[in-house]
Design a protein around this motif. Sequence first.
Motif, PDB file in Angstrom:
ATOM      1  N   TYR A  13       0.845  -1.188   0.000  1.00 22.23           N
ATOM      2  CA  TYR A  13       0.000   0.000   0.000  1.00 22.23           C
ATOM      3  C   TYR A  13       0.879   1.235   0.000  1.00 22.23           C
ATOM      4  CZ  TYR A  13       0.994  -0.350   5.030  1.00 22.23           C
ATOM      5  OH  TYR A  13       1.622  -0.463   6.240  1.00 22.23           O
ATOM      6  N   GLU A  14       0.260   2.395  -0.192  1.00 22.81           N
ATOM      7  CA  GLU A  14       1.013   3.643  -0.132  1.00 22.81           C
ATOM      8  C   GLU A  14       0.696   4.366   1.163  1.00 22.81           C
ATOM      9  OE1 GLU A  14      -0.889   6.958  -2.709  1.00 22.81           O
ATOM     10  OE2 GLU A  14      -1.141   5.094  -3.835  1.00 22.81           O
ATOM     11  N   ALA A  15       1.683   5.082   1.674  1.00 23.39           N
ATOM     12  CA  ALA A  15       1.532   5.823   2.918  1.00 23.39           C
ATOM     13  C   ALA A  15       2.360   7.088   2.836  1.00 23.39           C
ATOM     14  CB  ALA A  15       1.981   4.968   4.099  1.00 23.39           C
ATOM     15  N   GLU A  16       2.062   8.023   3.700  1.00 25.45           N
ATOM     16  CA  GLU A  16       2.828   9.261   3.738  1.00 25.45           C
ATOM     17  C   GLU A  16       4.115   9.027   4.522  1.00 25.45           C
ATOM     18  OE1 GLU A  16       2.271  13.785   5.331  1.00 25.45           O
ATOM     19  OE2 GLU A  16       0.514  12.712   4.579  1.00 25.45           O
ATOM     20  N   LYS A  18       7.294   9.953   6.784  1.00 19.66           N
ATOM     21  CA  LYS A  18       7.534  10.897   7.866  1.00 19.66           C
ATOM     22  C   LYS A  18       9.007  10.854   8.230  1.00 19.66           C
ATOM     23  CE  LYS A  18       2.963  10.441   9.799  1.00 19.66           C
ATOM     24  NZ  LYS A  18       2.225   9.220   9.814  1.00 19.66           N
ATOM     25  N   VAL A 125       5.160  10.409  -0.727  1.00 15.17           N
ATOM     26  CA  VAL A 125       4.402   9.185  -0.574  1.00 15.17           C
ATOM     27  C   VAL A 125       5.349   8.021  -0.764  1.00 15.17           C
ATOM     28  CG1 VAL A 125       2.540   7.807  -1.533  1.00 15.17           C
ATOM     29  CG2 VAL A 125       2.292  10.272  -1.340  1.00 15.17           C
ATOM     30  N   THR A 127       5.889   3.665  -0.790  1.00 18.88           N
ATOM     31  CA  THR A 127       5.272   2.356  -0.973  1.00 18.88           C
ATOM     32  C   THR A 127       5.703   1.495   0.200  1.00 18.88           C
ATOM     33  OG1 THR A 127       5.297   2.537  -3.372  1.00 18.88           O
ATOM     34  CG2 THR A 127       5.203   0.319  -2.458  1.00 18.88           C
ATOM     35  N   VAL A 128       4.736   0.914   0.880  1.00 24.60           N
ATOM     36  CA  VAL A 128       5.032   0.032   2.000  1.00 24.60           C
ATOM     37  C   VAL A 128       4.674  -1.386   1.575  1.00 24.60           C
ATOM     38  CG1 VAL A 128       4.506  -0.558   4.396  1.00 24.60           C
ATOM     39  CG2 VAL A 128       4.531   1.847   3.676  1.00 24.60           C
TER      40      VAL A 128
END
Length: 152
Positions: A13-16, A18, A125, A127-128
């Motif tokens: 999934y994609e995540a922001e 940090k 963004v 990719t995890v």
Amino acid sequence: MAPITVACSLNIYEAEAKGASSTAAVLAAAGVIEIRIRLRYQLRIKAYGVEELIEDVITPELSNPFSMPLTFLFPELSITHVWNMLQSLDVDANACDYLSPKIAEFAVDVAKRRGAMENSSERTVITVAEVEITKVDFIFEEEFDKLGDKLC
């Protein structure tokens, strides 16, 4: 022992991003891929109509973020880059072959969709990829009998 069974599960999934990984990715004009790997090893006895779990070891999650230069937005280069990163984490070659195209294609899609070329310093963004690799060894009748003879 019988041939080893290796299974992979993948949640991507994609995540922001940090913190430092976000800043590094922006400066390097790159996408960020974070691989979260959990390894699981099971030893099972499967003899005389009975299957019993003898050992079940699950490692703590290993998290490894890395950048993917935007020059790798070509499928072949990105797949090779992800394969090399997984290999550096001692992931089985067959698992690398299975995981690399899926992770790389998703990361490239995210980078293109989010306009990674724009080099936005406010938000990156990533990719995890959450990966669980399970390795199962089986002890069948013949090995079970040999073990019994050694213990007696």
